[in-house]
Design a protein around this motif. Sequence first.
Motif, mmCIF file in Angstrom:
data_model
loop_
_atom_site.group_PDB
_atom_site.id
_atom_site.type_symbol
_atom_site.label_atom_id
_atom_site.label_comp_id
_atom_site.label_asym_id
_atom_site.label_seq_id
_atom_site.Cartn_x
_atom_site.Cartn_y
_atom_site.Cartn_z
ATOM 1 N N PRO A 1 0.795 -1.240 0.000
ATOM 2 C CA PRO A 1 0.000 0.000 0.000
ATOM 3 C C PRO A 1 0.821 1.280 0.000
ATOM 4 C CG PRO A 1 -0.082 -1.074 2.148
ATOM 5 C CD PRO A 1 0.566 -2.045 1.217
ATOM 6 N N ASN A 2 2.095 1.203 0.383
ATOM 7 C CA ASN A 2 2.907 2.424 0.416
ATOM 8 C C ASN A 2 3.712 2.626 -0.865
ATOM 9 O OD1 ASN A 2 4.673 0.338 0.754
ATOM 10 N ND2 ASN A 2 5.789 1.213 2.470
ATOM 11 N N GLY A 3 3.345 1.930 -1.931
ATOM 12 C CA GLY A 3 4.110 2.038 -3.170
ATOM 13 C C GLY A 3 3.549 3.026 -4.166
ATOM 14 N N ILE A 4 2.586 3.878 -3.747
ATOM 15 C CA ILE A 4 1.972 4.827 -4.672
ATOM 16 C C ILE A 4 2.825 6.083 -4.724
ATOM 17 C CG2 ILE A 4 -0.141 6.101 -5.245
ATOM 18 C CD1 ILE A 4 -1.666 4.079 -3.560
ATOM 19 N N ILE A 5 3.725 6.130 -5.678
ATOM 20 C CA ILE A 5 4.658 7.237 -5.826
ATOM 21 C C ILE A 5 5.019 7.355 -7.305
ATOM 22 C CG2 ILE A 5 6.688 5.769 -5.428
ATOM 23 C CD1 ILE A 5 7.931 8.144 -3.898
ATOM 24 N N TYR A 6 5.492 8.508 -7.721
ATOM 25 C CA TYR A 6 5.723 8.751 -9.149
ATOM 26 C C TYR A 6 6.707 7.766 -9.768
ATOM 27 C CZ TYR A 6 10.300 10.877 -8.275
ATOM 28 O OH TYR A 6 11.606 11.094 -7.918
ATOM 29 N N SER A 7 7.618 7.217 -8.975
ATOM 30 C CA SER A 7 8.591 6.254 -9.484
ATOM 31 C C SER A 7 8.184 4.815 -9.176
ATOM 32 C CB SER A 7 9.966 6.528 -8.872
ATOM 33 O OG SER A 7 9.905 6.461 -7.448
ATOM 34 N N GLY A 8 6.938 4.623 -8.715
ATOM 35 C CA GLY A 8 6.506 3.317 -8.246
ATOM 36 C C GLY A 8 6.365 2.263 -9.321
ATOM 37 N N GLY A 9 6.326 2.655 -10.580
ATOM 38 C CA GLY A 9 6.163 1.663 -11.632
ATOM 39 C C GLY A 9 7.448 1.208 -12.274
ATOM 40 N N PHE A 10 8.569 1.859 -11.944
ATOM 41 C CA PHE A 10 9.808 1.615 -12.685
ATOM 42 C C PHE A 10 10.311 0.184 -12.536
ATOM 43 C CE2 PHE A 10 14.483 1.682 -12.945
ATOM 44 C CZ PHE A 10 14.614 2.052 -14.264
ATOM 45 N N VAL A 11 10.592 -0.236 -11.291
ATOM 46 C CA VAL A 11 11.144 -1.570 -11.072
ATOM 47 C C VAL A 11 10.136 -2.631 -11.455
ATOM 48 C CG1 VAL A 11 12.024 -3.181 -9.349
ATOM 49 C CG2 VAL A 11 12.747 -0.796 -9.295
ATOM 50 N N LEU A 12 8.863 -2.437 -11.070
ATOM 51 C CA LEU A 12 7.852 -3.426 -11.414
ATOM 52 C C LEU A 12 7.698 -3.541 -12.927
ATOM 53 C CD1 LEU A 12 4.661 -4.364 -9.653
ATOM 54 C CD2 LEU A 12 4.476 -3.787 -12.069
ATOM 55 N N GLY A 13 7.801 -2.414 -13.630
ATOM 56 C CA GLY A 13 7.697 -2.455 -15.078
ATOM 57 C C GLY A 13 8.818 -3.255 -15.711
ATOM 58 N N ILE A 14 10.028 -3.102 -15.193
ATOM 59 C CA ILE A 14 11.156 -3.880 -15.713
ATOM 60 C C ILE A 14 10.941 -5.368 -15.463
ATOM 61 C CG2 ILE A 14 13.622 -4.328 -15.423
ATOM 62 C CD1 ILE A 14 14.023 -1.400 -14.870
ATOM 63 N N LYS A 15 10.425 -5.691 -14.260
ATOM 64 C CA LYS A 15 10.165 -7.097 -13.955
ATOM 65 C C LYS A 15 9.060 -7.651 -14.848
ATOM 66 C CE LYS A 15 11.647 -7.069 -9.121
ATOM 67 N NZ LYS A 15 11.242 -7.333 -7.718
ATOM 68 N N ALA A 16 8.024 -6.862 -15.088
ATOM 69 C CA ALA A 16 6.945 -7.325 -15.957
ATOM 70 C C ALA A 16 7.446 -7.534 -17.383
ATOM 71 C CB ALA A 16 5.796 -6.329 -15.936
ATOM 72 N N PHE A 17 8.303 -6.640 -17.855
ATOM 73 C CA PHE A 17 8.900 -6.818 -19.181
ATOM 74 C C PHE A 17 9.746 -8.080 -19.213
ATOM 75 C CE2 PHE A 17 12.745 -6.066 -21.812
ATOM 76 C CZ PHE A 17 12.133 -6.176 -23.051
ATOM 77 N N SER A 18 10.506 -8.306 -18.137
ATOM 78 C CA SER A 18 11.310 -9.525 -18.054
ATOM 79 C C SER A 18 10.415 -10.759 -18.060
ATOM 80 C CB SER A 18 12.159 -9.507 -16.777
ATOM 81 O OG SER A 18 13.046 -8.409 -16.777
ATOM 82 N N ALA A 19 9.262 -10.667 -17.383
ATOM 83 C CA ALA A 19 8.322 -11.783 -17.377
ATOM 84 C C ALA A 19 7.811 -12.077 -18.780
ATOM 85 C CB ALA A 19 7.155 -11.473 -16.441
ATOM 86 N N ALA A 20 7.516 -11.014 -19.540
ATOM 87 C CA ALA A 20 7.044 -11.190 -20.912
ATOM 88 C C ALA A 20 8.106 -11.865 -21.768
ATOM 89 C CB ALA A 20 6.656 -9.834 -21.512
ATOM 90 N N VAL A 21 9.359 -11.446 -21.606
ATOM 91 C CA VAL A 21 10.459 -12.051 -22.371
ATOM 92 C C VAL A 21 10.689 -13.488 -21.918
ATOM 93 C CG1 VAL A 21 12.922 -11.892 -22.912
ATOM 94 C CG2 VAL A 21 11.545 -9.810 -22.739
ATOM 95 N N LEU A 22 10.597 -13.715 -20.620
ATOM 96 C CA LEU A 22 10.813 -15.051 -20.071
ATOM 97 C C LEU A 22 9.807 -16.049 -20.630
ATOM 98 C CD1 LEU A 22 12.221 -16.919 -17.992
ATOM 99 C CD2 LEU A 22 10.576 -16.113 -16.300
ATOM 100 N N GLY A 23 8.534 -15.670 -20.672
ATOM 101 C CA GLY A 23 7.515 -16.576 -21.184
ATOM 102 C C GLY A 23 7.480 -16.636 -22.698
#
Length: 345
Positions: free
Chosen positions: A263-285
């Motif tokens: 719940p404390n992840g709502i910040i302007y930079s909050g999507g950066f790391v998760l976005g990289i991981k999600a992109f990695s997930a897309a490449v992984l699958g």
Amino acid sequence: MTTSTLLGAAHLADGSIDFNYEGVIDQFWRLTVDGLSYGAIYALVAVGYTLVYGVLRLINFAHSEVFMLGLFGQYIGLMLLGFSPSGDVYSQGILLTVTYLGLAMLFGMAVSGAAAVGLERVAYRPLRRRGAKPLIFLITAIGMSFVLQEFVHFVLPEIWPGLGGTNAQQPIMLVEPEVQFSFGGADVTNVTLIIIAAAVILAIATEIGINRTKFGRGIRAVAQDPDTATLMGVSRERVIMLTFLIGGVLAGAAALLYALKIPNGIIYSGGFVLGIKAFSAAVLGGIGNLRGALLGGLLLGLAENYGQILFGTEWRDVVAFVVLVLVLMFRPTGILGESLGKARV
């Protein structure tokens, strides 16, 4: 077993890593349940990357900020519904809580979906009409990522005082994590059930939409052969817009689930790391493959959760990317391959 052993591997005096196999075995089911909840969030965001790549062969690095805008969208939605960031958990009863969660998710979906479509129209469509090279699209995506971040960082506080800025928003908590049942030493909370159930429902709905609807067939046709699809009467521009919309809507849904988890992840930079991981997930699958994105997200969530105990919590993010590299060394197209058009997504 000591607390330090349970929490993760400790660095030895000579700087080496104590591989904590016992911790992984002892906490296997807890790590699995927690990893699946994180992986479900990664998977929903990864779908946006994989759909856009499948249709346009474009890595939309600004998708992480579309997710971040969804975080603020669901937060603003709850404020408009009368909630305030008091830090306390609101007790509304099960029916009202589910209703408010659904409305908050719709707000997040609307904001992220609108942001994704707007991004395509403002940034990518003019480049496409000018026949820009793929590198130009990539640079533009990175640039738009920073533009959206700085909008929330500097401009949003001027429009809506108290939102955006440097500090994370104080959470609006509708659900108090409570253990619903246990198995194998793992406590399954109501938050975990909500995240996994919502992700499964959205994943099934997306697959049905891609496989069995007219627009879904259009997406697969454009992904497989855009020129032939156009000759057959498929509107490529409409398909592209729909592709961005679907990815944005799923990112908005993932934003609410992420806010429940962290719940404390709502910040302007909050999507950066998760976005990289999600992109990695897309490449992984297998980027460009819908089922690959879903599978990659779940596997990545599990891998980093096991890894943080085996190697230490500070290695959590590193483990996820090392797993990605190892898989790509032996299967460059990802686990399920990378063709949206050929794979029955």
